[in-house]
Design an enzyme around this catalytic site. Structure first.
Site, PDB file in Angstrom:
ATOM      1  N   GLY A   1       9.874  -0.039   9.748  1.00 13.15           N
ATOM      2  CA  GLY A   1       9.116   0.365  10.939  1.00 13.15           C
ATOM      3  C   GLY A   1       7.973  -0.599  11.193  1.00 13.15           C
TER       4      GLY A   1
ATOM      5  N   ASP B   1       0.838  -1.212   0.000  1.00 16.88           N
ATOM      6  CA  ASP B   1       0.000   0.000   0.000  1.00 16.88           C
ATOM      7  C   ASP B   1       0.872   1.260   0.000  1.00 16.88           C
ATOM      8  OD1 ASP B   1      -2.197  -1.702   0.199  1.00 16.88           O
ATOM      9  OD2 ASP B   1      -2.105  -1.682   2.384  1.00 16.88           O
TER      10      ASP B   1
HETATM   11  O1  RIB Z   1      -2.195  -4.289   2.995  1.00 18.95           O
HETATM   12  C1  RIB Z   1      -2.179  -4.238   4.381  1.00 18.95           C
HETATM   13  C2  RIB Z   1      -3.563  -4.027   4.897  1.00 18.95           C
HETATM   14  O2  RIB Z   1      -4.354  -5.149   4.545  1.00 18.95           O
HETATM   15  C3  RIB Z   1      -3.676  -3.909   6.383  1.00 18.95           C
HETATM   16  O3  RIB Z   1      -3.616  -2.581   6.838  1.00 18.95           O
HETATM   17  C4  RIB Z   1      -4.996  -4.593   6.701  1.00 18.95           C
HETATM   18  O4  RIB Z   1      -5.919  -3.737   7.273  1.00 18.95           O
HETATM   19  C5  RIB Z   1      -5.480  -5.181   5.389  1.00 18.95           C
HETATM   20  O5  RIB Z   1      -6.449  -4.423   4.798  1.00 18.95           O
END
Ligand code: RIB
Length: 310
Positions: A287, A254
């Site tokens: 982290g 992400d």
């Molecule tokens: O990609 C990581 C995310 O996947 C986490 O923050 C968790 O909430 C899931 O949605």
């Protein structure tokens, strides 16, 4: 001003740092725990906003104690929450995450309110969404909503990025073809094309299967091996990883997508955006937690000055 709209999930991450997973029927002590704001959509929005792009979030929270905290968290990052709404009688999304001593994560998601983000919510937000330069989507919300968002983006000539995470076998590839960028990780790619993806050559072959189906740009995130971009125009780039000592890989994909989105809308240069995204994801694994491990502009600029070459 350039804007990114994230139409997607938010979750509360409940992260257990483990020595190993318990066996069935076993109770096992784990060394530590951390709770934080997460969810793939929210993580991508926060990473993008932390780097300075204006971000609009379209998302749903429940009516529990997590809801206000999630909205406040978006606001603290300067994210527009006009279309983050509460739904009563439902829990917010929650994600128990297990991180092993090798920094690798396993994630369970309970979608809760995310399941209630409907096509209609996109129509309600259309006034703001029409001004976006890029719409970013993942698969922690209903597929109908994702498809409607793609139709909306195409209709309004807005670039659209789809992160097919978590992998959903029923994903209609016709909609993926209508996206400008399709960004799976290796596991998601393997599920989508049903081919082994152990080596970079195998990953390339699997990505080509998607291009042959009509996708425009496939970017495969490969963790410590970097990322691979293949485009229908024949362009191909292997973006080398930035070497770091990983302690928690949760949310690194992400971080990559949020940073990529920021640099894509700010520069229009895909390769440059990929190099920066690789560096941003690298810092994030040094982290603990998901959003809590994402650097701000100043921290990132210092790191990027050393590790990103144009
Ligand atoms: O990609 C990581 C995310 O996947 C986490 O923050 C968790 O909430 C899931 O949605």
């Amino acid at each position: 001003m350039t804007k990114v709209a994230v139409i997607g999930s938010n979750m509360v991450d409940l992260i257990a740092y483990t020595n190993r997973m318990p066996k069935e029927g076993e109770t096992l002590e784990a060394p530590s725990f951390q709770m934080g704001c997460g969810g793939k959509g929210a993580n991508q929005a926060v990473a993008c906003a932390k780097l300075g792009t204006e971000v609009i979030m379209v998302s749903k929270v429940g009516d529990d104690l997590f809801a206000d905290n999630t909205i406040t968290n978006f606001e603290q990052h300067g994210i527009d929450t006009a279309f983050v709404s509460k739904i009563s009688g439902v829990s917010s999304g929650v994600a128990p995450i297990f991180v092993n001593p090798s920094s690798q994560n396993s994630i369970l998601i309970i979608k809760g309110a995310n399941e209630y983000l409907k096509p209609d919510d996109i129509d309600k937000a259309s006034v703001k969404l029409k001004d976006a330069d890029l719409i970013v989507l993942q698969l922690e919300i209903p597929l109908d909503t994702v498809y409607h968002a793609i139709e909306f983006a195409n209709k309004h000539d807005i670039q659209v990025l789809l992160n097919p995470a978590p992998a959903v076998p029923g994903l209609d590839i016709e909609y993926a073809c209508r996206c400008d960028y399709f960004v799976p990780n290796e596991t998601e790619l393997e599920i989508l094309v049903n081919k082994p993806v152990n080596t970079i050559d195998e990953i390339r072959e699997a990505a080509k299967v998607l291009l042959d189906k009509g996708l425009q740009n496939v970017i495969v995130t490969m963790g410590a091996r970097g990322s691979l971009w293949l485009s229908k125009t024949g362009d191909e780039r292997l973006i080398e990883p930035v070497p770091v000592k990983a302690i928690d890989t949760s949310g690194a994909g992400d971080a990559f997508i949020g940073c990529f989105s920021h640099f894509l809308v700010q520069t229009g240069n895909t390769e440059k955006a990929l190099k920066y995204a690789s560096a941003y994801a690298a810092i994030s694994v040094t982290g603990k937690g998901t959003q809590s491990s994402y650097p701000n502009v100043a921290e990132f600029n210092e790191f990027a000055a050393t590790y990103v070459t144009n």
